[in-house]
Design a protein around this motif. Structure first.
Motif, PDB file in Angstrom:
ATOM      1  N   CYS A 154      -3.378  -1.356   4.617  1.00 21.13           N
ATOM      2  CA  CYS A 154      -2.981  -2.715   5.027  1.00 21.13           C
ATOM      3  C   CYS A 154      -3.031  -3.701   3.861  1.00 21.13           C
ATOM      4  CB  CYS A 154      -3.895  -3.216   6.134  1.00 21.13           C
ATOM      5  SG  CYS A 154      -3.718  -2.401   7.726  1.00 21.13           S
ATOM      6  N   SER A 259       0.220  -6.390   9.093  1.00 21.20           N
ATOM      7  CA  SER A 259       0.120  -4.940   9.205  1.00 21.20           C
ATOM      8  C   SER A 259      -0.102  -4.575  10.665  1.00 21.20           C
ATOM      9  CB  SER A 259      -1.039  -4.416   8.354  1.00 21.20           C
ATOM     10  OG  SER A 259      -0.783  -4.632   6.981  1.00 21.20           O
ATOM     11  N   ILE A 289       1.743   0.591  10.136  1.00 21.74           N
ATOM     12  CA  ILE A 289       0.824   1.403   9.337  1.00 21.74           C
ATOM     13  C   ILE A 289       0.555   2.725  10.071  1.00 21.74           C
ATOM     14  CG2 ILE A 289      -1.461   1.530   8.280  1.00 21.74           C
ATOM     15  CD1 ILE A 289       0.264  -0.610   7.023  1.00 21.74           C
TER      16      ILE A 289
END
Length: 346
Positions: A154, A259, A289
């Motif tokens: 992230c 993220s 992610i």
């Protein structure tokens, strides 16, 4: 033939369908290592796999869980990167050595058998040796596999975090708490949200978060903008998904990074926000992610080792069938701050 304890998911109904078995000990091939598992770390993914909510492939009678730390006890003939006795972790997807994950066919504890067992054989190329003499627990190192790598990805997997920037973390689960530690060690300002004042007080006291927001009593996007003097937040760890992404887009700074890690708070179809329009209006990155590669795992291990910190662990359970079910129950109860783990050494 020697045997060992293995847990398998008998049906995708709930985690109570995880049962213990005695099975033949695995034998590593020439490119694999055999690891004696010391600790396993749980993720919400493991609950989703168990209850049928995981949206990606899951094999029948799968051995659950993807995150383990253990000792190398046997080497394939071609293995050169580790030795017997080394403490190691293995990548979530052992085929993903670098770059983006190629597909969803190789993640441990889903499409292939995972690590909730006393011994596991894995490709040596996907194994990372841990620093010797570390004070970090095996439970914390096990948590590095998904939680640590996800948090690292992230903040450093695309546009690297810089000192002085602001990071907002949704909730007090493993990824948020780990990203908090990374961000603090990188010189960033940190904000964390929760619906529990007790949790927020604990995180402020124990982990030194700079600002806290109770999202039940405040518009957290508006409050985050106030805390940043109207600038907005540079990085957001988005754990809620479609139910919270609109707030994240309102809170993000121009050119910031969101993220998308989880899907804990789904929005009804009629309430879905215009993500494309909102992202365009902020010129921001909205990035999904999918954990991360062996390369990112190695970077995260190096970072944690050099800073002498680990992924925060809330509670560790034993490895009996009863204790394993209790660990899953504790995770779903939501009272934890950090990770929930299972020890094969207890």
């Amino acid at each position: 033939m020697p045997t060992h304890k293995v847990f398998r998911l008998h049906s995708r109904t709930d985690f109570c369908a995880i049962k213990s078995h005695e099975e033949e000990m695995p034998t590593p091939d020439k490119h694999e290592v055999l690891i004696k598992v010391k600790s396993v770390s749980l993720n919400y993914r493991d609950v989703a796999v168990a209850n049928g909510a995981y949206p990606f492939p899951v094999k029948d009678m799968v051995v659950p869980c993807s995150d383990a730390c253990g000792e190398v006890v046997e080497l394939g003939s071609a293995v050169k990167n580790v030795e017997k006795g080394d403490l190691v972790v293995c990548t979530f997807d052992p085929t993903n050595l670098y770059g983006p994950q190629k597909d969803w066919q190789n993640g441990l504890g889903g499409p292939v058998d995972g690590v909730l067992r006393e011994h596991v054989a894995v490709p040596a190329a996907a194994v990372i040796k841990l620093p010797s003499g570390s004070d970090v627990s095996t439970a914390s190192w096990a948590s590095t596999v998904c939680t640590g790598v996800t948090a690292w990805n992230c903040l450093y997997g695309n546009i690297p975090l810089r000192p002085g920037q602001t990071v907002l973390l949704q909730g007090t689960g493993g990824v948020s708490m780990t990203a908090l530690q990374i961000a603090k060690n990188a010189g960033a300002t940190t904000i964390i949200t929760s619906s529990s004042d007790k949790k927020l007080e604990s995180v402020k006291k124990e982990f030194g978060v700079d600002h806290t927001i109770n999202y039940k009593t405040a518009d957290w996007a508006e409050e985050a903008r106030r805390l940043t003097n109207g600038h907005g937040v540079d990085y957001i760890i988005e754990n809620g998904g479609s139910g919270t992404i609109k707030q994240s887009l309102n809170a993000i700074a121009m050119g910031g990074n969101i993220s998308v890690v989880g899907f804990l708070s789904a929005a009804a179809q009629e309430d879905m926000p215009d993500v494309a329009g909102l992202a365009l209006s902020k010129g921001c990155v909205v990035r999904g992610i999918t954990v991360g590669s062996t390369q990112l795992l190695e970077e995260a291990v190096r970072f944690f080792g050099s800073r002498k910190i680990g992924v925060p662990v809330d509670k560790v359970f034993g490895s009996s069938q009863e204790e394993v079910i209790k660990a899953f129950e504790y995770l779903t109860g939501g009272s934890h701050i950090g990770k929930v783990c299972i020890s094969f050494e207890k």
